[in-house]
Design a protein around this motif. Sequence first.
Motif, short mmCIF file in Angstrom:
data_model
loop_
_atom_site.label_atom_id
_atom_site.label_comp_id
_atom_site.label_asym_id
_atom_site.label_seq_id
_atom_site.Cartn_x
_atom_site.Cartn_y
_atom_site.Cartn_z
N TRP A 1 0.82 -1.20 0.00
CA TRP A 1 0.00 0.00 0.00
C TRP A 1 0.86 1.26 0.00
CZ3 TRP A 1 -0.64 3.65 4.07
CH2 TRP A 1 -0.10 3.29 5.30
N LYS B 1 0.50 5.86 0.42
CA LYS B 1 -0.28 7.02 0.85
C LYS B 1 0.39 8.25 0.24
CE LYS B 1 -1.01 9.67 5.12
NZ LYS B 1 -0.79 9.65 6.58
N HIS C 1 -5.03 6.88 -0.37
CA HIS C 1 -4.38 5.61 0.01
C HIS C 1 -4.75 4.58 -1.05
CE1 HIS C 1 -4.61 7.63 3.94
NE2 HIS C 1 -3.71 6.78 4.38
N MET D 1 -3.29 0.15 6.30
CA MET D 1 -3.70 1.26 5.44
C MET D 1 -5.03 1.85 5.91
SD MET D 1 -4.81 1.50 1.46
CE MET D 1 -6.50 1.09 1.87
N ALA E 1 -5.83 5.61 7.19
CA ALA E 1 -6.80 6.46 6.50
C ALA E 1 -7.90 6.96 7.45
CB ALA E 1 -7.44 5.69 5.34
#
Length: 160
Positions: free
Chosen positions: A16, A18, A47, A61, A65
């Motif tokens: 992941w 961001k 994200h 993640m 978020a």
Amino acid sequence: MVDIEEIVVDGSDRSWAKTKSPCLLYSGGFGPCIVVAVYNHSTKVGHMWHSPIYSEGLNSMLDDAARGRGSRRLSAWVRGGAHLYYGLIERASSKDAEYASESFRKGVLDALSRRLPAGSIDVCFLGSGYSGEVTLDTKTGLLEEVYETEDYTSSSIDDF
């Protein structure tokens, strides 16, 4: 014209990423993999997670978020999850492969529904044999989607 940075999230180097505006988050070549994109409309932070299996990366993640300012102004998109594992799982029946795909889908949706506001999750699972790519624009909050076919199955989180 200013070039906008594009971050590729493909599940190989990292599961992941961001980033904040202005930037693009891109993931492509997903079929059986699931891609989850989350956008905060207040902070313009995006994200994106991409993985062939359910992993703790998704939980990390989503926790990230859901923290901080604007956590109630989130939108999420779930794409992929096609039943492509038939014949790819050695000695597994198609029924076993379908169960694995459905368990993966359900795990992702459960993780999202525990952390994000109701009504903020848009789900579109691909049909067997199809793939796609998505780009999340952190400046606009729009998700651009391209599929190799128009034959995909749309589901809502209430179906699971």
